[in-house]
Design an enzyme around this catalytic site. Structure first.
Site, short mmCIF file in Angstrom:
data_model
loop_
_atom_site.label_atom_id
_atom_site.label_comp_id
_atom_site.label_asym_id
_atom_site.label_seq_id
_atom_site.Cartn_x
_atom_site.Cartn_y
_atom_site.Cartn_z
N LEU A 59 48.53 5.16 -0.88
CA LEU A 59 47.96 5.17 -2.22
C LEU A 59 46.44 5.31 -2.14
O LEU A 59 45.81 4.78 -1.22
CB LEU A 59 48.31 3.87 -2.95
N GLY A 87 51.74 3.79 1.54
CA GLY A 87 52.46 4.68 0.63
C GLY A 87 52.96 5.94 1.34
O GLY A 87 53.99 6.51 0.97
N ASN A 91 51.13 -1.18 6.06
CA ASN A 91 50.02 -2.04 6.50
C ASN A 91 49.41 -2.87 5.36
O ASN A 91 48.30 -3.38 5.48
CB ASN A 91 48.92 -1.19 7.14
N GLU A 92 50.12 -2.99 4.25
CA GLU A 92 49.55 -3.61 3.04
C GLU A 92 48.85 -4.94 3.29
O GLU A 92 47.75 -5.18 2.78
CB GLU A 92 50.63 -3.79 1.96
C1 LIG Z 1 52.26 -6.32 -6.37
C2 LIG Z 1 51.78 -5.01 -5.90
C3 LIG Z 1 50.72 -5.10 -4.90
C4 LIG Z 1 50.07 -3.83 -4.56
C5 LIG Z 1 50.85 -2.98 -3.67
C6 LIG Z 1 50.09 -1.78 -3.27
C7 LIG Z 1 50.80 -1.00 -2.26
C8 LIG Z 1 49.82 -0.16 -1.55
C9 LIG Z 1 50.13 0.86 -0.86
C10 LIG Z 1 49.12 1.70 -0.20
O1 LIG Z 1 49.42 2.80 0.14
S1 LIG Z 1 47.53 1.12 0.01
C11 LIG Z 1 46.67 2.32 0.99
C12 LIG Z 1 46.79 1.97 2.41
N1 LIG Z 1 46.20 3.02 3.23
C13 LIG Z 1 45.44 2.76 4.25
O2 LIG Z 1 45.16 1.63 4.57
C14 LIG Z 1 44.89 3.93 5.01
C15 LIG Z 1 43.43 3.82 5.21
N2 LIG Z 1 42.95 4.98 5.90
C16 LIG Z 1 42.97 5.12 7.23
O3 LIG Z 1 43.43 4.28 7.96
C17 LIG Z 1 42.39 6.38 7.77
O4 LIG Z 1 41.63 6.98 6.78
C18 LIG Z 1 43.45 7.39 8.25
C19 LIG Z 1 44.53 7.61 7.22
C20 LIG Z 1 44.10 6.87 9.54
C21 LIG Z 1 42.80 8.75 8.54
O5 LIG Z 1 41.71 8.55 9.41
P1 LIG Z 1 40.60 9.67 9.56
O6 LIG Z 1 39.66 9.25 10.62
O7 LIG Z 1 41.26 10.99 9.68
O8 LIG Z 1 39.87 9.72 8.12
P2 LIG Z 1 38.79 8.70 7.57
O9 LIG Z 1 37.46 9.15 8.00
O10 LIG Z 1 39.18 7.31 7.85
O11 LIG Z 1 38.96 8.92 6.00
C22 LIG Z 1 38.43 10.04 5.33
C23 LIG Z 1 38.00 9.62 3.95
O12 LIG Z 1 39.14 9.24 3.22
C24 LIG Z 1 38.98 7.90 2.72
N3 LIG Z 1 40.29 7.28 2.68
C25 LIG Z 1 41.11 7.03 3.70
N4 LIG Z 1 42.23 6.47 3.28
C26 LIG Z 1 42.13 6.35 1.95
C27 LIG Z 1 42.98 5.84 0.94
N5 LIG Z 1 44.19 5.36 1.20
N6 LIG Z 1 42.55 5.88 -0.32
C28 LIG Z 1 41.33 6.37 -0.63
N7 LIG Z 1 40.48 6.87 0.29
C29 LIG Z 1 40.88 6.86 1.56
C30 LIG Z 1 38.05 7.26 3.72
O13 LIG Z 1 37.43 6.16 3.17
C31 LIG Z 1 37.11 8.39 3.96
O14 LIG Z 1 36.25 8.48 2.85
P3 LIG Z 1 34.72 8.88 2.99
O15 LIG Z 1 34.11 7.82 3.85
O16 LIG Z 1 34.72 10.24 3.64
O17 LIG Z 1 34.20 8.87 1.61
#
Ligand SMILES: CCCCCCC/C=C/C(=O)SCCNC(=O)CCNC(=O)[C@H](O)C(C)(C)COP(=O)(O)OP(=O)(O)OC[C@H]1O[C@@H](n2cnc3c(N)ncnc32)[C@H](O)[C@@H]1OP(=O)(O)O
Length: 570
Positions: A377, A422, A445-446
């Site tokens: 997400l 997600g 990994n939530e």
């Molecule tokens: C009762 C209900 C409770 C709530 C339930 C909610 C359920 C939630 C589900 C979810 O899906 S939460 C999201 C979880 N995702 C993550 O933790 C992933 C985080 N990201 C990473 O670990 C890494 O980005 C990656 C996917 C392994 C990729 O690594 P890479 O080195 O290729 O890229 P980065 O330089 O880290 O990222 C580029 C850029 O993108 C931004 N970003 C990364 N992930 C997200 C995300 N999920 N959402 C928004 N933005 C994201 C990251 O910050 C970078 O941004 P900038 O620094 O370039 O601006």
């Protein structure tokens, strides 16, 4: 006379309106529209998926356009329904006086429309609506909804009117539209009784067209005229965007008050905000071939059988191979395919379209962004958001997941990169997973973000890797390498990155040999319980999400997580 000429007589954006007709199945939505447009009534019931009509008017020297979206009463297409909420300017909500549940649905629909509008930053005001209590010709003994009850409710809500109607007997149909147009401040002459119905090629219409387009002070007929476009189809994406932009500018201009001296410069910051707003993206999605013309006055939804490729701006690319019956759906939101409201809505629509495409038997879910399946997400949807937006976002996720997990198709995930949270949910929701070997990770990994995986994420994981592994995985917010994921059954096969797609194709061959009916019944019975659990409490779940995610402590954790992502990068 060629019918497309009706559109040559173009209405300025300020005179273009979209009327959306909603309500449960069999309440008479299509009958009301048919009475309005053609003064016809058909006793036969054919369920509507989505019909599109267009009526053009010439009124007091100006051209007006009314697009009418007659929606489906059943809800296998929630994304389409949400888009109709967002793109509608005025609404008719229909119930049947002999069906109380249909009235309850009208009350729910009103709330949903208001919430959808509120989730769009540019459009917050309540749109004009009229409630139609149809089938008023039914015997009193069959009546389940009392006039007074509805009238009392409607008197408490803003910009809303109410009438009982009978499409069958043509009762109050003219009044229904007249009242709605009045409420919406549209010319009263748009009502059926206040203009002359003409057809394409009619001399009066042709003269009016010329008078407007070329010789405004020529010999034009001054009577209001209305003509139904016989081959109406949803406008092209481009023209809709242009029109939507003009309309939004108009709204902004009104909001800005004319006392600001330089309106154009005052508008520029709003223009950029507007350009990037969700509403625009949703509009874009709404017209990516959602409805195609089928000839005649009615545009039934038809599915393209060859290629659903979205335009370059699309976040979800769909390639349909009609020879094999296999569609490939690629997420395309660089840099990391994070799932925001737009992506989820687009994904829902793509899945809904494939679901109704009889030639489609299987779907491969993949990524168009190298090195990533999906980062899950979009955290920015959950950070410093509003309750309305959170609810809209969560509903979009629920719908996308229900479409994917409940799909009749063979679904396979080609995981060619990272797949946290997600992203992992999407992969787990497919029937089979092939992951690229190497540095990529997958898992829910939530907890690492200080949030809790919702029950339906947990249910899917339980079904995939069993209770013990799920307990560990969820508490630790564990991220697994491809090999580890294979060992616990989170993925089904691990191959070198360049062989993921070919492996999926090979695996698909054996799945495609199984007769669809038997496979689908088996799949459905296995997944029903999990699907039903969410379906039965969608609204509660959405509200719970919004309340939970906006808690101060959760916001703090998310803020820290975002900072850690940025720090890791630098
Ligand atoms: C009762 C209900 C409770 C709530 C339930 C909610 C359920 C939630 C589900 C979810 O899906 S939460 C999201 C979880 N995702 C993550 O933790 C992933 C985080 N990201 C990473 O670990 C890494 O980005 C990656 C996917 C392994 C990729 O690594 P890479 O080195 O290729 O890229 P980065 O330089 O880290 O990222 C580029 C850029 O993108 C931004 N970003 C990364 N992930 C997200 C995300 N999920 N959402 C928004 N933005 C994201 C990251 O910050 C970078 O941004 P900038 O620094 O370039 O601006």
């Amino acid at each position: 006379m060629s019918s497309h000429l009706v559109d040559e007589c173009a209405a300025p954006p300020k005179n273009c309106f979209r009327l959306v007709v909603l309500g449960t199945a069999r309440v008479g939505k299509t009958a009301i529209v048919s009475r309005f447009l053609f003064n016809q009534y058909d006793d036969q019931y054919t369920p509507t998926i989505e019909d599109f009509h267009r009526k053009m008017y010439r009124i007091r020297g100006e051209v007006y356009r009314l697009d009418i979206l007659d929606t489906s009463g059943v809800h296998p297409f929630p994304a389409m329904r949400r888009l109709s909420f967002l793109t509608g300017d005025l609404f008719i909500l229909v119930y049947s006086v002999d069906n109380y549940e249909s009235y309850m649905e009208v009350m729910r629909l009103r709330e949903q429309i208001l919430e959808s509008k509120a989730s769009c930053k540019t459009r917050t005001a309540a749109p004009p609506m009229i409630i139609a209590g149809n089938k008023a010709d039914r015997p009193e003994s069959e009546r389940e909804v009392l006039y007074d009850e509805v009238a009392k409710w409607v008197s408490t809500v803003k910009k809303c009117a109410f009438l009982e109607t009978s499409a069958k007997k043509n009762g109050n149909i003219n009044e229904l539209f007249q009242t709605l147009f009045e409420l919406a401040k549209l010319p009263p002459e748009m009502s059926p009784s206040l203009h002359r119905r003409v057809s394409i090629g009619d001399q009066a219409w042709e003269a009016a067209k010329k008078g407007i387009s070329f010789y405004p002070r020529g010999k034009q007929d001054d009577n209001p005229l209305g003509v139904v476009s016989p081959h109406a189809r949803r406008p092209s994406l481009r023209s809709d965007l242009i029109e939507a932009e003009a309309k939004a500018e108009q709204e902004q201009r009104r909001a800005e008050k004319p006392s600001i001296p330089k309106i154009s410069s005052a508008l520029s910051p709003y223009r950029s905000q507007y350009r990037s707003c969700t509403w625009m993206s949703l509009l874009r999605q709404a017209f990516q071939g959602l409805v195609r013309p089928a000839g005649g006055q009615v545009c039934r939804l038809q599915v393209q059988h060859r290629c659903y490729n979205a335009p370059a701006a699309g976040h979800v690319q769909v390639d349909m191979n009609s020879d094999t019956g296999v569609a490939t759906v690629r997420l395309n939101r660089p840099p990391v395919n994070s799932l925001n409201l737009d992506v989820l809505t687009e994904l829902s629509i793509a899945l809904e379209k494939l679901e109704t495409d009889r030639s489609c038997r299987a779907m491969v879910l993949a990524s168009a962004v190298p090195g990533i399946f999906s980062a899950g997400l979009d955290i920015m949807e959950m950070y410093k958001s509003t309750p309305e937006r959170c609810v809209a976002f969560w509903r979009a996720l629920q719908d996308a997941w229900l479409n994917l997990y409940g799909s009749r198709l063979i679904t396979m995930a080609a995981i060619e990169g990272h797949s946290p949270a997600g992203g992992c949910l999407l992969a787990m929701s497919c029937d089979y997973r092939v992951m690229a070997d190497g540095k990529f990770q997958i898992g829910l990994n939530e907890t690492r973000l200080g949030i809790v995986a919702p029950f339906w994420f947990t249910d899917v994981m339980l079904c995939t890797i069993g209770h013990r592994e799920t307990e560990k995985a969820l508490q630790l917010g564990a991220m697994y390498s491809a090999q580890q994921a294979l060992s616990i059954g989170l993925v089904d096969k691990v191959v070198p990155a360049d062989q993921v797609m070919s492996t999926v194709q090979t695996e698909l061959k054996s799945w495609l040999q199984i007769p669809d009916a038997a496979r689908v019944i088996t799949k459905t019975s296995m997944r029903k319980q999990v699907l039903d659990r969410l379906s039965s409490q969608k609204e509660k779940d959405a509200q719970f999400f919004a309340d939970f995610i906006l808690r101060e402590s959760v916001q703090k954790s998310l803020g820290a997580y975002i900072a850690s992502l940025q720090k890791r990068k630098s």
